[in-house]
Design a protein around this motif. Structure first.
Motif, PDB file in Angstrom:
ATOM      1  N   ASP A   5     -44.513  35.866 -15.474  1.00 40.81           N
ATOM      2  CA  ASP A   5     -44.456  35.703 -13.900  1.00 40.81           C
ATOM      3  C   ASP A   5     -43.412  35.394 -13.586  1.00 40.81           C
ATOM      4  O   ASP A   5     -43.048  35.761 -12.667  1.00 40.81           O
ATOM      5  N   VAL A   6     -42.642  33.831 -14.320  1.00 39.23           N
ATOM      6  CA  VAL A   6     -41.934  33.339 -13.639  1.00 39.23           C
ATOM      7  C   VAL A   6     -40.346  33.071 -14.819  1.00 39.23           C
ATOM      8  O   VAL A   6     -41.039  32.834 -16.155  1.00 39.23           O
ATOM      9  N   ASP A   7     -39.241  32.920 -14.557  1.00 45.22           N
ATOM     10  CA  ASP A   7     -38.049  32.322 -15.273  1.00 45.22           C
ATOM     11  C   ASP A   7     -37.790  30.973 -15.066  1.00 45.22           C
ATOM     12  O   ASP A   7     -38.029  31.165 -13.843  1.00 45.22           O
ATOM     13  N   TYR A   8     -37.662  30.358 -15.611  1.00 50.35           N
ATOM     14  CA  TYR A   8     -37.851  28.917 -15.730  1.00 50.35           C
ATOM     15  C   TYR A   8     -36.686  28.211 -16.297  1.00 50.35           C
ATOM     16  O   TYR A   8     -36.294  28.410 -17.805  1.00 50.35           O
ATOM     17  N   LEU A   9     -35.902  27.953 -15.777  1.00 53.60           N
ATOM     18  CA  LEU A   9     -34.160  27.030 -16.092  1.00 53.60           C
ATOM     19  C   LEU A   9     -34.594  25.951 -15.927  1.00 53.60           C
ATOM     20  O   LEU A   9     -34.689  25.176 -15.112  1.00 53.60           O
ATOM     21  N   TYR A  10     -34.334  25.501 -17.103  1.00 57.15           N
ATOM     22  CA  TYR A  10     -33.925  23.656 -16.681  1.00 57.15           C
ATOM     23  C   TYR A  10     -32.618  23.040 -17.476  1.00 57.15           C
ATOM     24  O   TYR A  10     -31.825  23.407 -17.407  1.00 57.15           O
ATOM     25  N   GLY A  11     -32.335  21.844 -16.340  1.00 59.13           N
ATOM     26  CA  GLY A  11     -31.095  21.225 -16.084  1.00 59.13           C
ATOM     27  C   GLY A  11     -31.145  19.826 -16.940  1.00 59.13           C
ATOM     28  O   GLY A  11     -31.431  19.430 -15.801  1.00 59.13           O
ATOM     29  N   GLN A  12     -30.760  19.392 -17.702  1.00 55.00           N
ATOM     30  CA  GLN A  12     -30.828  17.684 -18.321  1.00 55.00           C
ATOM     31  C   GLN A  12     -29.779  16.955 -17.400  1.00 55.00           C
ATOM     32  O   GLN A  12     -28.273  17.276 -17.919  1.00 55.00           O
ATOM     33  N   VAL A  13     -30.035  16.909 -16.069  1.00 53.78           N
ATOM     34  CA  VAL A  13     -28.435  16.328 -15.675  1.00 53.78           C
ATOM     35  C   VAL A  13     -28.199  14.692 -16.623  1.00 53.78           C
ATOM     36  O   VAL A  13     -29.349  13.799 -16.645  1.00 53.78           O
ATOM     37  N   SER A  14     -26.676  14.543 -16.585  1.00 53.91           N
ATOM     38  CA  SER A  14     -26.420  12.776 -17.441  1.00 53.91           C
ATOM     39  C   SER A  14     -26.266  11.732 -16.251  1.00 53.91           C
ATOM     40  O   SER A  14     -26.184  12.115 -14.693  1.00 53.91           O
ATOM     41  N   ILE A  15     -26.570  10.291 -17.049  1.00 57.45           N
ATOM     42  CA  ILE A  15     -26.667   9.795 -15.945  1.00 57.45           C
ATOM     43  C   ILE A  15     -25.031   8.801 -15.922  1.00 57.45           C
ATOM     44  O   ILE A  15     -24.643   9.337 -14.028  1.00 57.45           O
ATOM     45  N   ASP A  16     -24.308   9.057 -16.313  1.00 58.07           N
ATOM     46  CA  ASP A  16     -23.092   8.261 -16.096  1.00 58.07           C
ATOM     47  C   ASP A  16     -21.456   8.974 -16.433  1.00 58.07           C
ATOM     48  O   ASP A  16     -20.768   9.013 -16.153  1.00 58.07           O
ATOM     49  N   THR A  17     -22.075  10.528 -16.699  1.00 54.51           N
ATOM     50  CA  THR A  17     -20.605  12.053 -16.959  1.00 54.51           C
ATOM     51  C   THR A  17     -21.051  13.023 -16.457  1.00 54.51           C
ATOM     52  O   THR A  17     -22.400  13.174 -16.212  1.00 54.51           O
ATOM     53  N   ALA A  18     -19.900  13.475 -15.904  1.00 57.26           N
ATOM     54  CA  ALA A  18     -20.427  14.475 -15.179  1.00 57.26           C
ATOM     55  C   ALA A  18     -20.355  15.778 -15.933  1.00 57.26           C
ATOM     56  O   ALA A  18     -19.754  16.430 -16.667  1.00 57.26           O
ATOM     57  N   PHE A  19     -21.991  15.973 -16.641  1.00 58.16           N
ATOM     58  CA  PHE A  19     -22.456  16.892 -17.105  1.00 58.16           C
ATOM     59  C   PHE A  19     -23.863  17.057 -17.419  1.00 58.16           C
ATOM     60  O   PHE A  19     -24.660  16.086 -16.732  1.00 58.16           O
ATOM     61  N   VAL A  20     -23.882  18.573 -17.433  1.00 55.78           N
ATOM     62  CA  VAL A  20     -25.350  18.846 -17.474  1.00 55.78           C
ATOM     63  C   VAL A  20     -26.152  19.977 -18.722  1.00 55.78           C
ATOM     64  O   VAL A  20     -25.114  20.970 -18.948  1.00 55.78           O
ATOM     65  N   ASP A  21     -26.541  19.100 -19.131  1.00 62.15           N
ATOM     66  CA  ASP A  21     -26.572  20.245 -20.599  1.00 62.15           C
ATOM     67  C   ASP A  21     -28.239  20.821 -20.099  1.00 62.15           C
ATOM     68  O   ASP A  21     -28.731  21.166 -20.242  1.00 62.15           O
ATOM     69  N   TRP A  22     -27.985  22.161 -20.991  1.00 58.86           N
ATOM     70  CA  TRP A  22     -29.134  23.520 -20.333  1.00 58.86           C
ATOM     71  C   TRP A  22     -29.093  24.039 -21.856  1.00 58.86           C
ATOM     72  O   TRP A  22     -29.875  25.057 -22.401  1.00 58.86           O
ATOM     73  N   SER A  23     -29.083  23.204 -22.736  1.00 57.03           N
ATOM     74  CA  SER A  23     -29.679  23.490 -24.153  1.00 57.03           C
ATOM     75  C   SER A  23     -30.787  23.423 -24.851  1.00 57.03           C
ATOM     76  O   SER A  23     -31.244  24.122 -26.022  1.00 57.03           O
ATOM     77  N   GLY A  24     -31.614  22.972 -24.385  1.00 57.52           N
ATOM     78  CA  GLY A  24     -33.441  23.532 -24.385  1.00 57.52           C
ATOM     79  C   GLY A  24     -34.197  23.270 -23.331  1.00 57.52           C
ATOM     80  O   GLY A  24     -33.849  22.602 -22.316  1.00 57.52           O
ATOM     81  N   ASN A  25     -35.430  22.774 -23.460  1.00 61.48           N
ATOM     82  CA  ASN A  25     -36.130  22.573 -22.167  1.00 61.48           C
ATOM     83  C   ASN A  25     -36.937  21.051 -22.365  1.00 61.48           C
ATOM     84  O   ASN A  25     -36.800  20.318 -22.862  1.00 61.48           O
ATOM     85  N   CYS A  26     -37.258  21.290 -21.497  1.00 64.42           N
ATOM     86  CA  CYS A  26     -38.374  20.312 -21.132  1.00 64.42           C
ATOM     87  C   CYS A  26     -40.104  20.148 -21.221  1.00 64.42           C
ATOM     88  O   CYS A  26     -40.074  20.544 -20.287  1.00 64.42           O
ATOM     89  N   GLY A  27     -39.924  19.667 -22.188  1.00 62.48           N
ATOM     90  CA  GLY A  27     -42.119  20.474 -22.400  1.00 62.48           C
ATOM     91  C   GLY A  27     -42.801  19.705 -21.554  1.00 62.48           C
ATOM     92  O   GLY A  27     -43.582  20.073 -21.029  1.00 62.48           O
ATOM     93  N   ASN A  28     -42.709  18.406 -21.016  1.00 65.67           N
ATOM     94  CA  ASN A  28     -43.127  17.499 -19.493  1.00 65.67           C
ATOM     95  C   ASN A  28     -42.947  18.871 -18.353  1.00 65.67           C
ATOM     96  O   ASN A  28     -44.656  18.743 -17.997  1.00 65.67           O
TER      97      ASN A  28
END
Length: 395
Positions: free
Chosen positions: A83-106
């Motif tokens: 039905d849908v594509d779900y893309l998740y970005g984990q945003v670093s708090i103190d560095t300029a970085f978004v981690d796309w390497s995994g999922n968020c199960g929650n």
């Protein structure tokens, strides 16, 4: 000097499980942020308020923890049978970085409700009262998640009496199925990238530890709590208030990532903060959760504590729960042994906020372990909807 005005981007702020994040429809993003790249990363960092040297996210939607510094992008699925594509970005708090390497199960638990509420599911499939099954393509890792979302009066039911430790208030239960969750796209191309259920992980300057290295739900390094000098009942302050302990875990994580084939060099771990996770396990014992609730050893099968983005998680990451359930179902892993050994299809484990039950169906095929699916329940709720604002020249 002229300054660019702020722009408005439609968004929904949602809790999913023990996490929360900012959800977007792909088509609502500014055009240059609809594709992977620097513009998208810069936009999401500005939405969250990162990088923030103060570690507070005062000027953004983030909550300055790994559980609350998250963004999700949803679109009509590009994959047949989904039905849908779900893309998740984990945003670093103190560095300029978004981690796309995994999922968020929650946050996976919030994808189905978001899709229904935002018109991404055929209205003919939505009953007046009942359950809508939403098939989700998890685009980060190329896996299928099936969400069973309750509906009342034709709308997503968010309130209910389902209680989830780590979440203050009850809500409606959403059952999630993570299909074929072993991550066969990285490392050794198998659930156990080294080919072993237990390895000796040599970490120079720290020690050698027994470890179960598994790709299921999310790449995870499981350690024995006693080998680290812990009981397995630790709460956040015992770990997070000790910089030396945190540095030790990050060093272990980096060496484990190399051993799993996720990175080639230790220094690359700094740019891959979301994966792998590192966790430690211990046999069941009485303890008091962070809420003050007493948990009896008889009520759980084992203890698990996991770190996310360099800090001990306040509860348990959903993807790590999949890894726990999978490893527990395979005789001989450290997780299975901590739970008492033997064959099992479900475990209830203790974490800092309380307990969680997760099931998994694993089997041995041609000498290789495979898991058909992992199942757990979560809840989700819209916290706010409307639009986020960011300076127009910030991405």
């Amino acid at each position: 000097m002229t300054h660019a005005p702020q722009i408005r981007i439609p968004a929904t702020y949602m809790r999913g499980g023990t996490s929360k994040g900012v959800f977007f429809r792909l088509d609502d993003l500014p055009e240059r942020a609809r594709v992977p790249g620097n513009a998208r990363d810069a936009l999401l960092m500005r939405v969250i308020g990162s990088p923030d040297p103060y570690g507070k996210h005062t000027d953004g939607m983030g909550g300055a923890t790994s559980s609350t510094s998250k963004c999700v992008i949803i679109s009509t699925s590009s994959q047949p049978g989904h039905d849908v594509d779900y893309l998740y970005g984990q945003v670093s708090i103190d560095t300029a970085f978004v981690d796309w390497s995994g999922n968020c199960g929650n946050l996976s638990s919030a994808v189905g409700p978001f899709a229904i509420a935002n018109g991404l599911i055929d209205p003919a499939r939505i009953p007046r009262d009942g359950v809508v099954t939403v098939r989700i393509w998890q685009a980060n890792i190329g896996k299928t998640i099936v969400a069973h979302v309750p509906v009342t009066n034709g709308e997503v039911q968010e309130t209910g009496d389902f209680e989830l430790d780590g979440v203050t208030f009850p809500a409606a239960e959403i059952e999630l199925e993570f299909l074929d969750p072993s991550d066969d796209g990285e490392g050794g191309g198998a659930m156990f990238p080294t080919g072993n259920l237990v390895d000796d992980l040599d970490v120079p300057g720290v020690g050698t530890f027994k470890a179960t290295l598994i790709n299921a739900g999310i790449p995870t390094i499981f350690l024995d709590a006693s080998d680290l000098g812990f009981t397995g009942t630790e709460l956040q302050p015992a770990i997070n208030d000790n910089p030396k302990t945190l540095a030790m875990f990050e060093t272990i994580r980096a060496h484990g990532a190399v051993r799993m084939g996720l990175i080639e060099r230790i220094e690359q771990a700094a740019k891959r903060q979301h994966t792998p996770k590192v966790a430690f396990v211990a046999p069941a014992q009485d303890y008091t959760a962070s809420s003050g609730k007493h948990i009896a050893a008889a009520d759980i099968d084992l203890h698990v504590r996991a770190l996310s983005m360099g800090k001990l998680h306040h509860a348990m990451m959903g993807t790590a729960a999949v890894a726990i359930g999978t490893a527990a179902s395979i005789p001989g892993t450290l997780v299975n042994l901590a739970a008492g050994g033997g064959e099992r299809e479900a475990v209830r484990f203790g974490h800092p906020s309380g307990t969680l039950r997760v099931g998994a169906q694993a089997r041995l095929v041609d000498g290789q372990w495979t898991v058909t699916k992992a199942i757990m329940s979560r809840s989700a709720r819209v916290l706010m909807e409307g639009a986020v604002r960011v300076p127009g020249d910030s991405f």
